[in-house]
Design an enzyme around this catalytic site. Structure first.
Site, PDB file in Angstrom:
ATOM      1  N   ASP A 168      23.247   2.320  -6.545  1.00 23.43           N
ATOM      2  CA  ASP A 168      23.548   3.685  -6.075  1.00 23.43           C
ATOM      3  C   ASP A 168      23.001   4.787  -6.971  1.00 23.43           C
ATOM      4  O   ASP A 168      22.889   5.919  -6.533  1.00 23.43           O
ATOM      5  CB  ASP A 168      25.060   3.875  -5.955  1.00 23.43           C
ATOM      6  N   GLY A 211      24.448   3.693  -0.893  1.00 17.91           N
ATOM      7  CA  GLY A 211      24.612   4.679  -1.952  1.00 17.91           C
ATOM      8  C   GLY A 211      26.056   5.081  -2.120  1.00 17.91           C
ATOM      9  O   GLY A 211      26.398   5.850  -2.990  1.00 17.91           O
ATOM     10  N   VAL A 301      20.350  -5.574   2.741  1.00 17.86           N
ATOM     11  CA  VAL A 301      18.940  -5.850   2.392  1.00 17.86           C
ATOM     12  C   VAL A 301      18.574  -5.075   1.128  1.00 17.86           C
ATOM     13  O   VAL A 301      17.838  -5.533   0.274  1.00 17.86           O
ATOM     14  CB  VAL A 301      18.031  -5.404   3.565  1.00 17.86           C
ATOM     15  N   ARG A 303      20.207  -4.551  -1.412  1.00 16.56           N
ATOM     16  CA  ARG A 303      20.703  -5.183  -2.639  1.00 16.56           C
ATOM     17  C   ARG A 303      19.998  -6.510  -2.911  1.00 16.56           C
ATOM     18  O   ARG A 303      20.241  -7.167  -3.917  1.00 16.56           O
ATOM     19  CB  ARG A 303      22.209  -5.427  -2.527  1.00 16.56           C
ATOM     20  N   ASN A 522      -2.656   5.323 -19.928  1.00 26.47           N
ATOM     21  CA  ASN A 522      -3.290   5.565 -21.243  1.00 26.47           C
ATOM     22  C   ASN A 522      -3.722   7.013 -21.431  1.00 26.47           C
ATOM     23  O   ASN A 522      -4.645   7.301 -22.177  1.00 26.47           O
ATOM     24  CB  ASN A 522      -4.526   4.668 -21.375  1.00 26.47           C
ATOM     25  N   ARG A 568      -4.613 -22.537 -15.554  1.00 31.41           N
ATOM     26  CA  ARG A 568      -5.511 -21.926 -14.576  1.00 31.41           C
ATOM     27  C   ARG A 568      -5.832 -20.518 -15.029  1.00 31.41           C
ATOM     28  O   ARG A 568      -5.039 -19.895 -15.744  1.00 31.41           O
ATOM     29  CB  ARG A 568      -4.821 -21.848 -13.193  1.00 31.41           C
ATOM     30  N   MET A 575      -7.235  -5.737  -7.814  1.00 29.53           N
ATOM     31  CA  MET A 575      -6.024  -5.804  -6.989  1.00 29.53           C
ATOM     32  C   MET A 575      -4.963  -4.858  -7.564  1.00 29.53           C
ATOM     33  O   MET A 575      -4.152  -4.291  -6.870  1.00 29.53           O
ATOM     34  CB  MET A 575      -5.489  -7.237  -6.989  1.00 29.53           C
ATOM     35  N   GLN A 577      -5.368  -2.002  -8.656  1.00 31.22           N
ATOM     36  CA  GLN A 577      -5.541  -0.593  -8.238  1.00 31.22           C
ATOM     37  C   GLN A 577      -5.191  -0.442  -6.757  1.00 31.22           C
ATOM     38  O   GLN A 577      -5.115   0.664  -6.233  1.00 31.22           O
ATOM     39  CB  GLN A 577      -6.995  -0.155  -8.421  1.00 31.22           C
TER      40      GLN A 577
HETATM   41  O1  F6P Z   1      27.818   0.074  -4.851  1.00 31.57           O
HETATM   42  C1  F6P Z   1      26.791  -0.649  -4.274  1.00 31.57           C
HETATM   43  C2  F6P Z   1      26.987  -0.744  -2.789  1.00 31.57           C
HETATM   44  O2  F6P Z   1      25.888  -1.404  -2.248  1.00 31.57           O
HETATM   45  C3  F6P Z   1      27.132   0.596  -2.094  1.00 31.57           C
HETATM   46  O3  F6P Z   1      25.905   1.277  -1.943  1.00 31.57           O
HETATM   47  C4  F6P Z   1      27.739   0.160  -0.805  1.00 31.57           C
HETATM   48  O4  F6P Z   1      28.423   1.192  -0.156  1.00 31.57           O
HETATM   49  C5  F6P Z   1      28.713  -0.928  -1.273  1.00 31.57           C
HETATM   50  O5  F6P Z   1      28.148  -1.472  -2.461  1.00 31.57           O
HETATM   51  C6  F6P Z   1      28.900  -2.056  -0.302  1.00 31.57           C
HETATM   52  O6  F6P Z   1      29.929  -2.861  -0.871  1.00 31.57           O
HETATM   53  P1  F6P Z   1      30.123  -4.387  -0.377  1.00 31.57           P
HETATM   54  O7  F6P Z   1      28.966  -5.173  -0.852  1.00 31.57           O
HETATM   55  O8  F6P Z   1      31.406  -4.804  -1.044  1.00 31.57           O
HETATM   56  O9  F6P Z   1      30.200  -4.336   1.124  1.00 31.57           O
END
Ligand code: F6P
Length: 697
Positions: A168, A211, A301, A303, A522, A568, A575, A577
């Site tokens: 988040d 979030g 997804v 996470r 750089n 290897r 790639m 770039q």
């Molecule tokens: O805090 C991380 C988070 O992915 C939040 O963005 C989301 O609202 C919450 O966890 C979902 O919680 P759970 O995985 O327990 O459903």
């Protein structure tokens, strides 16, 4: 502290006799495994015992096999794994006194008095409460005859260090939390995919991102993909937003755009704190505009998947710093959290950061939204400001009047994110009333007059390897007479040559600004360039490969490894770039170019006299670079003494201090002679005897 005292003071910094437990708690986040690996390996490196606590706080309450000693090998091959291999949980038992008493007993039985917690603000708050109650819990255990007085004395203080593992990025005090950058990769992968199907069917897509109550993921995703509209909790839309949004979507369609993207944070609210859901937005678009509209809720997804290069390195640095923090604690040391400040990992008082984080929520609850944005920090504010600057196109009639023409060109090898920078520069320039010109193929194109006026939809500028841009100066000078270019915004390192050509060609006495865009990272004067995408593409290739620099090394390994391992050769080459820019590079390119254009406007107005632009002061030819946490305009002539022209690198490269750290984690025999946070100089750790440490390998 003088170096000798420093060295003496830290020489006895050892983990011998100490026991550290590491756990992951709350929602998982990509990079947690890298943090766990770093804690285990740095802990073993300094001679401490390190324990995994499986299943988060639940495992600490249940004890038994949930608390297991870690070895060097037990954290091998996990850097690239998403999630947390030691499990996480949202634990009700730990919220009870009985649960914490059980947890304390389980730790004391193993002599554990150092706890490293990787999780969100809730998990870290729980850890601090545990620390505050610790002496009382031990007294209870003595009273119940579960531990003796000696143990209570020996383990009288619990030391806590936190790392924020959460996608988040909602924790005040750190620029980034572990997992956020990886979640942005997932989101942008989805948005890029959604755009192709939306394009095919002329659809509007409403994308809901995670979030919790923080809008960071939504805002940065919207900035990185040029979403038409974004809804976040920190800045609820003004009343009447529904109509404005529909007008915006219609205008985009009228401008030949075949699709619309709207990003909704899952915690989005209106000015009365009423939730704005993705379904509500979809129904609004269908009812008012009749557009074919779909909702995609990205969900977990975000996470999942492999941690980005950024998160692997961030988590590793934090894990090492966390162990150092634990080694330095005394009986009364307050809990700290390892945070990222610019490119430094630092230690901050845990509860002060937790309180600030809670202040943000309080400000939103009390409808003090501007305050909430401010409390989220300067980077959040800058993201919001830049998004607004680029997303809302002023009608021609409302554009400020400007007599100025600005040329934008790329010079040198391509770097992912350049297009985001060009797009941003052109749109900000147009919104400031300038006539924007695209120079194709760098200086050679400039010389040949490949200068095309830009419209709102930016033209992709091809890049041209610069052989020797000074040779072109005379031709470009003539050309400029024709096009009366008043300022040049360019990416790459030839600004110095332009600056030096001012003494021969007055036409170059105009505002000149350079954005650092190179995968090599750089360029002197900035800690960051469009490098992020390269690291990420690199990761895909090297999970199991030896990266071979030269044929000699390849032959050496092939010979030495006969019968033991195969070898290897794999040259990544160009790639690195290529490919799509990372979320970071899209966002960085967008923000830095917008800032550069605003600087150019300011310089143009300052240097416009008697009908012409004349700027030849040092501060009218600048590189815009990231220094610590701020974007800074630096006169390019002042960067000369910071530049190693022979090797085309800055004389100082901050990231070199990461090498000892990474070598330790990769089993090298090396002394770790400086702490990443810079809070410890010349840390000479009283490392375990070579035999012990190496035996663990
Ligand atoms: O805090 C991380 C988070 O992915 C939040 O963005 C989301 O609202 C919450 O966890 C979902 O919680 P759970 O995985 O327990 O459903």
């Amino acid at each position: 502290m003088a170096q000798t005292d420093n060295k003496k003071f830290f020489e006895n910094l050892t983990g011998a006799g100490k026991a550290i437990a590491v756990l992951t708690s709350g929602g998982d986040a990509q990079g947690m495994n890298a943090a766990v690996r770093a804690v285990v390996r740095m802990g073993i490196y300094v001679g401490a015992k390190v324990y995994f606590v499986h299943e988060g706080y639940q495992g600490m309450v249940d004890g038994g096999d949930n608390i297991k000693e870690a070895t060097w090998e037990s954290v091998s091959s996990m850097l690239q794994m998403g999630g947390t291999v030691i499990g996480s949980a949202r634990c009700k038992d730990f919220r009870t006194h009985e649960g914490r008493l059980k947890a304390a007993h389980n730790l004391v039985q193993r002599g554990i008095t150092n706890l490293c917690v990787i999780g969100g603000d809730g998990s870290l708050t729980g850890a601090n409460l545990f620390r505050e109650e610790w002496s009382g819990l031990l007294a209870e255990l003595v009273q119940q005859g579960l531990i003796d007085e000696e143990a209570a004395q020996k383990y009288s203080a619990l030391h806590i260090v936190g790392m924020v593992g959460s996608i988040d990025n909602d924790f005040c005090g750190t620029d980034m939390t572990i997992g956020t950058d990886s979640a942005l990769h997932r989101i942008i992968e989805v948005v890029d995919a959604i755009m192709t199907t939306a394009q095919s069917h002329q659809r509007t897509f409403v994308l809901e991102v995670m979030g919790r109550h923080c809008g960071y993921l939504a805002l940065v995703s919207a900035l990185a993909c040029g979403a038409d509209w974004v809804l976040i909790p920190e800045m609820p839309p003004e009343d009447g937003w529904e109509e404005k949004m529909c007008q915006k979507l219609s205008a985009k369609r009228a401008g030949m755009k075949r699709l619309n993207i709207i990003i909704v944070a899952e915690g989005a609210i209106d000015r009365n704190n009423k939730a704005i859901t993705s379904d509500h937005v979809k129904n609004l678009v269908v009812q008012r505009l009749g557009f074919d509209t779909r909702v995609t809720i990205l969900g977990h997804v975000q996470r999942g998947g492999t941690p980005s290069a950024f998160d692997r390195i961030l988590a590793s640095r934090m894990g090492v710093e966390a162990v150092l923090a634990l080694l330095e604690t005394t009986a009364n040391t307050a809990a700290c959290v390892v945070s990222l400040c610019g490119n430094q990992s630092v230690r901050l008082p845990l509860m002060e950061c937790v309180q600030m984080t809670q202040e943000v929520q309080k400000a939103m609850d009390e409808k003090r939204f501007e305050e909430a944005v401010r409390l989220r920090g300067r980077s959040f504010e800058n993201n919001l400001k830049t998004y607004k600057l680029l997303a809302h196109r002023k009608p021609e009639s409302e554009l400020p009047h400007s007599n100025f023409n600005v040329a934008v060109l790329n010079v040198g090898a391509p770097a992912a994110g350049m297009n985001a920078a060009v797009r941003s520069a052109v749109r900000v320039g147009i919104s400031e009333g300038h006539k924007m010109f695209a120079v194709s193929d760098g200086f050679e194109g400039f010389r040949k007059g490949q200068v095309n006026i830009y419209f709102y939809i930016p033209i992709l500028i091809t890049v041209q390897q610069v052989l020797n841009s000074v040779a072109y100066m005379g031709d470009i000078q003539e050309l400029q007479m024709d096009n009366i270019t008043h300022a040049i915004l360019l990416e790459k390192e030839c600004l110095l040559q332009l600056c030096e050509a001012r003494s021969s060609y007055e036409e170059f006495c105009i505002p000149l600004c350079m954005l650092p865009a190179t995968i090599s990272n750089n360029v002197p004067g900035t800690n960051l360039k469009h490098t992020h995408s390269t690291c990420h593409s690199f990761l895909g290739m090297t999970q199991r490969y030896l990266v071979i620099k030269t044929d000699f090394i390849y032959q050496l390994y092939s010979e030495e490894g006969k019968g033991v391992f195969d070898c290897r050769k794999n040259v990544l080459g160009h790639m690195q770039q290529g490919g799509a820019p990372s979320p970071f590079d899209r966002n960085f390119g967008t923000k830095i170019a917008a800032k550069a254009m605003q600087w150019i406007t300011k310089k143009l107005n300052e240097s416009y006299r008697k009908g012409r632009v004349f700027a030849n002061t040092e501060d009218s030819a600048c590189l815009l670079g990231m220094r610590q946490r701020a974007m800074v305009f630096q006169p390019v002539v002042q960067l000369k003494d910071k530049t190693d022209f022979v090797h085309r690198i800055p004389k100082e490269q901050w990231w070199l201090k990461l090498r000892p750290l990474m070598k330790i984690l990769a089993k090298y025999k090396i002394s770790y002679d400086v702490s990443d946070s810079g809070q410890l100089e010349h840390v000479v750790l009283n490392r375990p005897k070579e035999s012990e440490a190496m035996a663990a390998i």
